[in-house]
Design an enzyme around this catalytic site. Structure first.
Site, PDB file in Angstrom:
ATOM      1  N   GLY A 154       0.878  -1.294  -0.045  1.00  0.00           N
ATOM      2  CA  GLY A 154       0.037  -0.308   0.131  1.00  0.00           C
ATOM      3  C   GLY A 154       0.882   1.276  -0.004  1.00  0.00           C
ATOM      4  N   HIS A 155       2.162   1.274  -0.655  1.00  0.00           N
ATOM      5  CA  HIS A 155       2.954   2.281  -0.747  1.00  0.00           C
ATOM      6  C   HIS A 155       2.513   3.626  -1.370  1.00  0.00           C
ATOM      7  CE1 HIS A 155       3.676   0.908  -4.841  1.00  0.00           C
ATOM      8  NE2 HIS A 155       4.305   2.429  -5.025  1.00  0.00           N
ATOM      9  N   ARG A 156       1.346   3.636  -2.060  1.00  0.00           N
ATOM     10  CA  ARG A 156       1.095   4.884  -2.759  1.00  0.00           C
ATOM     11  C   ARG A 156      -0.256   5.502  -1.742  1.00  0.00           C
ATOM     12  NH1 ARG A 156       0.539   4.548  -9.126  1.00  0.00           N
ATOM     13  NH2 ARG A 156      -1.246   3.250  -8.816  1.00  0.00           N
ATOM     14  N   GLY A 157      -0.624   4.660  -0.898  1.00  0.00           N
ATOM     15  CA  GLY A 157      -1.696   5.428   0.047  1.00  0.00           C
ATOM     16  C   GLY A 157      -1.327   6.155   1.004  1.00  0.00           C
ATOM     17  N   SER A 160      -7.212   0.078  12.703  1.00  0.00           N
ATOM     18  CA  SER A 160      -8.023   1.358  12.723  1.00  0.00           C
ATOM     19  C   SER A 160      -8.662   1.248  13.943  1.00  0.00           C
ATOM     20  CB  SER A 160      -9.078   1.284  11.444  1.00  0.00           C
ATOM     21  OG  SER A 160      -9.990   2.118  11.782  1.00  0.00           O
ATOM     22  N   SER A 161      -8.987   2.265  14.357  1.00  0.00           N
ATOM     23  CA  SER A 161      -9.734   2.515  15.824  1.00  0.00           C
ATOM     24  C   SER A 161     -11.149   2.201  15.975  1.00  0.00           C
ATOM     25  CB  SER A 161      -9.516   4.287  16.214  1.00  0.00           C
ATOM     26  OG  SER A 161     -10.224   4.980  15.150  1.00  0.00           O
ATOM     27  N   CYS A 162     -11.530   2.052  14.346  1.00  0.00           N
ATOM     28  CA  CYS A 162     -13.071   1.675  14.215  1.00  0.00           C
ATOM     29  C   CYS A 162     -13.377   0.231  15.008  1.00  0.00           C
ATOM     30  CB  CYS A 162     -13.532   1.586  13.103  1.00  0.00           C
ATOM     31  SG  CYS A 162     -12.836   0.488  11.705  1.00  0.00           S
ATOM     32  N   TYR A 222     -16.006  -2.955   7.457  1.00  0.00           N
ATOM     33  CA  TYR A 222     -14.529  -2.495   7.889  1.00  0.00           C
ATOM     34  C   TYR A 222     -13.767  -2.964   8.975  1.00  0.00           C
ATOM     35  CZ  TYR A 222     -10.262   0.453   7.544  1.00  0.00           C
ATOM     36  OH  TYR A 222      -8.984   0.905   7.399  1.00  0.00           O
ATOM     37  N   LYS A 246     -10.727  -5.457   9.814  1.00  0.00           N
ATOM     38  CA  LYS A 246      -9.656  -5.083  10.613  1.00  0.00           C
ATOM     39  C   LYS A 246      -9.291  -6.357  11.850  1.00  0.00           C
ATOM     40  CE  LYS A 246      -7.683  -2.039   8.117  1.00  0.00           C
ATOM     41  NZ  LYS A 246      -6.556  -2.123   7.497  1.00  0.00           N
ATOM     42  N   PRO A 281      -4.148   2.792  14.732  1.00  0.00           N
ATOM     43  CA  PRO A 281      -4.051   3.971  14.396  1.00  0.00           C
ATOM     44  C   PRO A 281      -5.687   4.883  14.684  1.00  0.00           C
ATOM     45  CG  PRO A 281      -3.026   3.182  12.424  1.00  0.00           C
ATOM     46  CD  PRO A 281      -3.847   2.206  13.149  1.00  0.00           C
ATOM     47  N   ASN A 285      -7.798   8.402  13.835  1.00  0.00           N
ATOM     48  CA  ASN A 285      -8.007   9.258  12.736  1.00  0.00           C
ATOM     49  C   ASN A 285      -6.732   9.849  11.822  1.00  0.00           C
ATOM     50  OD1 ASN A 285     -11.054   8.762  12.559  1.00  0.00           O
ATOM     51  ND2 ASN A 285     -10.759   9.846  14.376  1.00  0.00           N
ATOM     52  N   HIS A 308     -12.649  11.170   4.497  1.00  0.00           N
ATOM     53  CA  HIS A 308     -12.883  11.288   6.128  1.00  0.00           C
ATOM     54  C   HIS A 308     -12.936  12.899   6.232  1.00  0.00           C
ATOM     55  CE1 HIS A 308     -10.744   7.486   5.952  1.00  0.00           C
ATOM     56  NE2 HIS A 308     -11.618   7.366   6.953  1.00  0.00           N
ATOM     57  N   ASP A 355     -23.753  11.121  12.064  1.00  0.00           N
ATOM     58  CA  ASP A 355     -22.830  11.626  13.104  1.00  0.00           C
ATOM     59  C   ASP A 355     -21.619  10.454  13.246  1.00  0.00           C
ATOM     60  OD1 ASP A 355     -23.047  14.215  13.491  1.00  0.00           O
ATOM     61  OD2 ASP A 355     -24.230  13.946  15.648  1.00  0.00           O
TER      62      ASP A 355
END
Length: 312
Positions: free
Chosen positions: A11-14, A108-110, A137, A141, A164, A166, A180, A270
């Site tokens: 994922g080096h281009r993200g 992800s924190s989600c 998602y 994760k 991580p 956000n 986001h 929200d």
């Protein structure tokens, strides 16, 4: 990691992957293996296995993922679940089969329950229901975390995970439908300023609170953890500080220099009321963020001002 070790950044281009590449290069690591999605479809197990068999990377940063904001997560639910499950399962298993020395999975924190106590501690995982809008998602994760955890338990693989908060920074997504909140607001305020608009619409009530980490800080944390952290438990990566969406909008408004008003569209979702990471374990490890939010937004806005959003 030694400077000559072969390192694969998936994922080096993200936004995250490119920040990790910048950090590694700044530290003198030049033997980086990089593939675009056109060159290597990470959802294709045979292709991933062939890649690992040929390249034999010593270290892997698994930053590849299908990502998006609330709307994208809610609409493309099957895609977010399938693509992310396949990407992480293929890479983690191939890393095991090819005896990768160490792998880092970025979650992800989600992953944490919607109504979990704040701040979010690592041990709150799987204690309650997830936020419905990004549940697919989040499940993907969580599966990645558990893959790393159980490949370690069953086979002794040195696979670690970081969660991580956000993120924002260079190479962010500014598509108003799929981005986001922070990059979306930056684009909105910048466009409104250029066009002389009287107001800017902000999705939701403005009351939810969010934590934001500059992606270069994340890359620094990942670098330090890859070098020195050997634990089974995943670690939260964030600032330990949050801000309401309303106050975020006011901060961006100030940085951009927009003189108009804010309008909140309460018909838009929200999401989770609050998401603040408990980063005490990371602080005990010895790492703390360096880029404060307002300064980080100023840095990002310099990039935004050079963009032609008709092309985004």
């Amino acid at each position: 990691m030694n400077k000559t070790d072969k390192i694969y950044v998936a994922g080096h281009r993200g936004m995250v992957g490119s920040a990790i590449v910048r950090k590694l290069q700044a530290e003198g690591f030049e033997n980086l293996v990089l593939r675009t999605s056109a060159e290597l479809d990470l959802r294709n197990q045979a292709a991933v296995n062939q890649f690992f068999d040929e390249e034999k990377p010593a270290y892997v940063f698994l930053a590849a993922a299908k990502v998006g904001g609330i709307q994208a997560n809610n609409i493309y639910r099957a895609d977010f679940l399938y693509d992310n499950l396949m990407i992480e399962a293929n890479i983690i298993h191939a890393a095991h089969e090819n005896k990768v020395q160490k792998l880092m999975f970025l979650g992800s924190s989600c992953i944490y329950p919607k109504m979990a106590p704040q701040p979010l501690k690592e041990e709150y995982l799987l204690t309650d229901e997830l936020e419905p809008t990004n549940e697919p998602y989040a499940i993907a994760k969580i599966a990645g975390i558990k893959l790393c955890e159980n490949y370690r338990r069953q086979y002794g693989d040195n696979f670690i995970s970081v969660m991580p908060t956000n993120l924002y920074g260079p190479n962010d997504n500014y598509d108003l439908n799929n981005s986001h909140v922070l990059p979306a607001l930056l684009r909105k305020f910048h466009t409104a300023k250029i066009e002389g608009a009287e107001s800017v619409e902000v999705w939701g009530s403005g009351s939810p609170k969010r934590e934001f980490l500059h992606v270069d800080d994340l890359a620094d944390a990942c670098y330090q953890l890859m070098q020195n952290y050997e634990g089974e438990e995943w670690l939260n990566v964030g600032t330990g500080e949050d801000i309401s969406i309303k106050d975020l909008a006011l901060t961006i408004k100030e940085v951009v220099g927009f003189e108009g008003e804010l309008r909140f569209d309460a018909s838009k979702p929200d999401g989770t009321p609050r998401k603040l990471m408990d980063v005490s374990k990371l602080h005990n490890f010895g790492w703390k963020h360096r880029i404060e939010l307002k300064e980080g937004i100023r840095l990002v806005y310099e990039e935004v001002k050079k963009m032609n959003f008709e092309m985004v």
